[in-house]
Every structure is written in C-alpha cells, then in structure tokens.
Design a protein around this motif. Structure first.
Motif, mmCIF file in Angstrom:
data_model
loop_
_atom_site.group_PDB
_atom_site.id
_atom_site.type_symbol
_atom_site.label_atom_id
_atom_site.label_comp_id
_atom_site.label_asym_id
_atom_site.label_seq_id
_atom_site.Cartn_x
_atom_site.Cartn_y
_atom_site.Cartn_z
ATOM 1 N N VAL A 29 -1.671 6.468 1.881
ATOM 2 C CA VAL A 29 -2.961 5.780 1.984
ATOM 3 C C VAL A 29 -2.989 5.118 3.351
ATOM 4 C CG1 VAL A 29 -4.485 4.029 1.020
ATOM 5 C CG2 VAL A 29 -2.997 5.356 -0.490
ATOM 6 N N VAL A 40 -11.527 2.616 -6.200
ATOM 7 C CA VAL A 40 -10.438 2.978 -5.283
ATOM 8 C C VAL A 40 -10.261 1.891 -4.228
ATOM 9 C CG1 VAL A 40 -9.705 4.629 -3.520
ATOM 10 C CG2 VAL A 40 -10.679 5.460 -5.667
ATOM 11 N N ARG A 41 -11.365 1.356 -3.762
ATOM 12 C CA ARG A 41 -11.299 0.358 -2.686
ATOM 13 C C ARG A 41 -10.623 -0.933 -3.150
ATOM 14 N NH1 ARG A 41 -12.728 0.636 2.167
ATOM 15 N NH2 ARG A 41 -13.268 -1.144 3.486
ATOM 16 N N TYR A 61 -8.834 4.315 -12.317
ATOM 17 C CA TYR A 61 -8.422 4.507 -10.917
ATOM 18 C C TYR A 61 -8.017 5.963 -10.704
ATOM 19 C CZ TYR A 61 -5.414 4.601 -6.818
ATOM 20 O OH TYR A 61 -4.822 4.949 -5.627
ATOM 21 N N LEU A 94 -9.349 -1.537 5.571
ATOM 22 C CA LEU A 94 -9.422 -2.490 4.467
ATOM 23 C C LEU A 94 -9.301 -3.920 4.971
ATOM 24 C CD1 LEU A 94 -7.179 -0.577 1.910
ATOM 25 C CD2 LEU A 94 -9.628 -1.036 1.648
ATOM 26 N N LEU A 124 0.844 -1.191 0.000
ATOM 27 C CA LEU A 124 0.000 0.000 0.000
ATOM 28 C C LEU A 124 0.881 1.244 0.000
ATOM 29 C CD1 LEU A 124 -3.096 0.467 0.098
ATOM 30 C CD2 LEU A 124 -2.845 0.921 2.531
ATOM 31 N N ALA A 140 -3.012 -3.533 -0.119
ATOM 32 C CA ALA A 140 -2.991 -3.743 1.338
ATOM 33 C C ALA A 140 -2.803 -5.200 1.714
ATOM 34 C CB ALA A 140 -4.296 -3.220 1.949
ATOM 35 N N THR A 180 -9.970 8.300 -8.152
ATOM 36 C CA THR A 180 -9.288 8.960 -7.031
ATOM 37 C C THR A 180 -9.627 10.443 -6.992
ATOM 38 O OG1 THR A 180 -7.462 7.371 -7.141
ATOM 39 C CG2 THR A 180 -7.045 9.446 -6.001
ATOM 40 N N HIS A 232 -6.819 -0.317 -3.601
ATOM 41 C CA HIS A 232 -6.091 -0.226 -2.336
ATOM 42 C C HIS A 232 -6.100 -1.552 -1.592
ATOM 43 C CE1 HIS A 232 -6.550 4.459 -2.149
ATOM 44 N NE2 HIS A 232 -5.748 4.044 -3.107
ATOM 45 N N ARG A 253 -5.317 1.140 5.815
ATOM 46 C CA ARG A 253 -5.093 -0.294 5.705
ATOM 47 C C ARG A 253 -5.892 -1.065 6.749
ATOM 48 N NH1 ARG A 253 -0.091 -4.303 6.832
ATOM 49 N NH2 ARG A 253 -0.791 -5.976 5.438
#
Length: 435
Positions: free
Chosen positions: A51, A302-303, A255, A57, A47, A310, A259, A306, A54
């Motif tokens: 950001v 985005v999720r 992406y 996530l 990651l 992560a 963002t 990431h 984490r």
C-alpha cells in the motif's frame, strides 16, 4: 492542542468523556496526541507493504483529523457503566446488563442511570438503517462464519497482536497463557458467529445482547488500564482500546469486499455486497463505533482502513506482541481430545498460519509465525473441501433457491457454536446469551 475543522461533533464526543466519567478520564489529556499516533513520513507506520499511498493519506487533513480523534475516543456510554464495577462487581454489571437486554431496562431493580443511557444508545435507530437488508446481509455473512472463518480464526486473531500500541490492552488482561488465549479466540469467534443468526441484531436478539457484553468487556479493560495499571502510559498509548482500534476487527468483512471493488474500478456495491455492508455497518454501530468511521462506499472504507494504519506508529515488542502470538499459536481450541478433535485443531492451525503469512508476507517470520511443511501439506489436502464447499454454498445462497442451502449453513453454524461452548438453546432466532 489540535484544531478541529472537519469533525467537530466527534471532537466534542472525545472531550465529553472527561465530563461523563471524570473518575476514569479526569487525569487524561484528551487534547493531546499520543506517541502511537504519527504523521511523520520518516517514521515507519503499520501500513502494510504494497500500500504505497501513505503520503497521500498523510496529506489528507480530513482523514488525519478523523484518525486522531478516534484514537482518543473510548465508549462514552459503556465506560460510565463499566466504572460502576467497584460498586457492583463484574458479575453484578453483567447480570443487570443481561436483564436489560432480555427484558428491558425497567426490569432491572434500581437500574443505574448509566445502564439506562447505555441501553438507550443501542436502541437508537440510525436514519440509514434497513433491517430487511441487515437480515439479508446476515444470511450471506453466516456462510463465511460457518464454513470458512472456523478454519482461520486463530490467524485473524493474530492480526490484532502485530502492533505494541494496539496489543497492550490485551496483554494487561492477563491473556498471555495458552488457556486464556484459547478462551479469547473462542469468545471472539462466537461473538461474530452469533451475530449472523436470524434476528440476532433485533432489539431482543441474541446478537444485540452479545454486542452489549462485548462493549462492557472493552470498557472494563479500558477502566482497568487507566485506573489500575502502572504499565499504561497515557502519553504513549492515549486511550485504551480506542474506537480506531476496534474498527478493523468490526469492519474487516466489508474491507475485503471494498478492496476487491476498488481493484475492479467499481464505486458502487453489488446487491450482495450492499446487504453485507448494511449488516456489518449496523453491527459496528451497535458496537459503539462512530458513524464517521463507517463509510457507505467502497473507496471510503478502504481509505479509513489505510489511514488508521498510516498514522499508527509501527512497533513489535516481543514481550507483548511476541508472547501474545506464541500463546495464541500454542492454544488448543477444540472442546475435546479425541483423535478427530486433535486433527481438526491441527488443520485449523495450519490454515491460520497460512492466512497470517499470506497477509503479512516475509514480515510474519519476525512476528513468530513460521509456515512449516506440514502446514502447507494440510492446507493443500483440505483446500478442495474447505474452499470448494464455501464457494459452492456462497453462490447457492446468492440465488433464488437459497433456502435449503441457508438451512444447511445454519445447521453447521449452530454445531460450530455448540463446539465453542455456546448453549444450543441460545442460538435460536431470538435466543439470549447467558451472562
């Protein structure tokens, strides 16, 4: 053994690989979680710095399950076809695939059932697909492909080499030499550029065929890693070139847009973004990415991006990643050796280094990418032209009088493709790429 609660169909798709291609996956424990995948908050992940969600996530069971399943997913229709390489040879597979894309699978004498299944899967029309919107998205996307992407192609390619677990399949292909690295960069750039041409993603369009060939290439790399390489440790790396690693390259354009939308507090696309999203999403669908990895909204995109980073364990092995980075930086990408070509290659290298260092900050130096004074000077000198032209044409192509600017973009793009070695006749609306 992990419990599947949220994505049972995807989990079944993972398990089916051993049934559809036992020779390739029979020895792979598809229920195991490879070492590369981590949900340990004390283990450093990939990651990016900056950001800081984490923990959130990792606490999301649904997205973690999605990433775990996609980490063990290859290509359930292209892999069985690639496994025929021992019988038909690589040239034979390419020749049959080219004919099937250009003329239909029935035009292939004694077409293998694996080829029929492969092509049939690409001919499926998703419920959400709007081809008019795809064409509009391609029109917007080729502005970047023609006017901006050529200046950062190397930097974007370098981003795929910053993690040992994701980069190893590329190293196993022997892409550590300067010439091989140059070819990989040019082939990848050509693919993304070709798919933005008018009608490219139609059933008999040039982009449809190039996408099929890219899938075959990935599947052959997967086959060779599993069956022919002593370096591939399944307990560490899992499935070679998994769908979770193909997502970033395919989805990076939206992406970036997603963002920006999230930062602005937007939950919906603008009209231009919506068209680009449709185009990129369909291209990824043709690439074989499961729809679970192709969210429809900015926040969802985005999720998943990431979440992939992560749960990917950080590692930068100099013998693998470092060599790939160095060979890519040393590669010469221009078709000729004229003074113009040499200057153009050096300018692109400066932009690519700048792009990479901006994306990875202080960590870029440890990856072998240093920004020299000459790089800064070249970017500063060319930025008014590169960025100014890109912004001007982007805005013009979003207006009512976009036709002349789109025609200009197409001329530039086709010129770029010719420089990449793509036959000019193949870049027409419904041209085909040679195998």
């Amino acid at each position: 053994m992990t419990t599947t609660l949220h994505y049972p169909e995807l989990a079944e798709r993972v398990r089916s690989q051993a049934v559809l291609q036992p020779h390739m996956y029979g020895d792979v424990d598809l229920s195991a979680t490879p070492y590369r995948f981590t949900t340990d908050p004390d283990v450093r992940s990939s990651l990016p710095r900056g950001v800081d969600d984490r923990a959130g996530l990792l606490a999301d069971e649904k997205v973690v399950e999605l990433m775990r399943s996609a980490t063990m997913l290859g290509d359930v229709v292209a892999d069985p076809y690639a496994a025929l390489v021992d019988d038909h040879g690589m040239k034979g597979l390419i020749r049959m695939l080219s004919t099937a894309c250009r003329e239909g699978v029935d035009a292939v004498p004694d077409a293998p059932e694996e080829l029929r299944t492969f092509i049939a899967s690409m001919e499926v029309v998703p419920d959400w697909l709007d081809m008019d919107l795809v064409e509009e998205g391609a029109r917007h996307s080729r502005v970047s492909a023609a006017l901006f992407a050529p200046f950062i192609i190397r930097g974007a390619f370098l981003a795929t080499f910053i993690n040992t677990y994701a980069a190893l399949p590329m190293a196993l292909t022997g892409a550590l030499s300067d010439k091989r690295a140059a070819r990989r960069v040019i082939e990848t750039s050509s693919f993304f550029a070709v798919t933005t041409l008018p009608g490219a993603l139609d059933r008999f369009g040039v982009g449809f065929e190039t996408t099929a060939h890219v899938r075959l290439m990935h599947s052959v790399v997967r086959y060779n890693a599993l069956k022919r390489s002593a370096k591939w440790d399944q307990q560490v790396f899992g499935v070679p070139v998994p769908q979770v690693d193909q997502m970033p390259a395919g989805m990076i354009p939206i992406y970036i847009l997603a963002t920006a939308a999230v930062r602005q507090g937007r939950t919906e696309w603008t009209a231009r973004e919506r068209a680009i999203h449709e185009f990129v999403r369909y291209r990824c669908f043709l690439m074989g990415l499961p729809e679970d990895l192709l969210p429809a909204d900015p926040e969802g995109i985005v999720r998943v991006f990431h979440a992939r980073a992560a749960t990917l364990r950080h590692d930068f092995d100099d013998a693998t990643c470092g060599e790939l980075v160095r060979s890519t930086l040393a590669a010469y990408l221009r078709p000729g050796r004229t003074p113009y070509d040499r200057v153009a290659d050096r300018v692109e290298l400066a932009w690519s280094r700048t792009f990479f260092t901006q994306a990875f900050g202080r960590g870029s130096g440890t990856m072998g990418v240093d920004l020299a004074l000459l790089d800064r000077a070249l970017v500063a000198a060319t930025a008014p032209f590169v960025l100014g032209r890109y912004v001007l044409v982007t805005r013009a192509c979003s207006g009512r009088l976009h036709a002349p600017f789109d025609a200009y973009t197409l001329r530039v793009l086709r010129k770029r493709l010719t420089a990449y070695g793509v036959d000019e006749a193949m870049t027409e609306a419904h041209g085909t790429m040679a195998g």
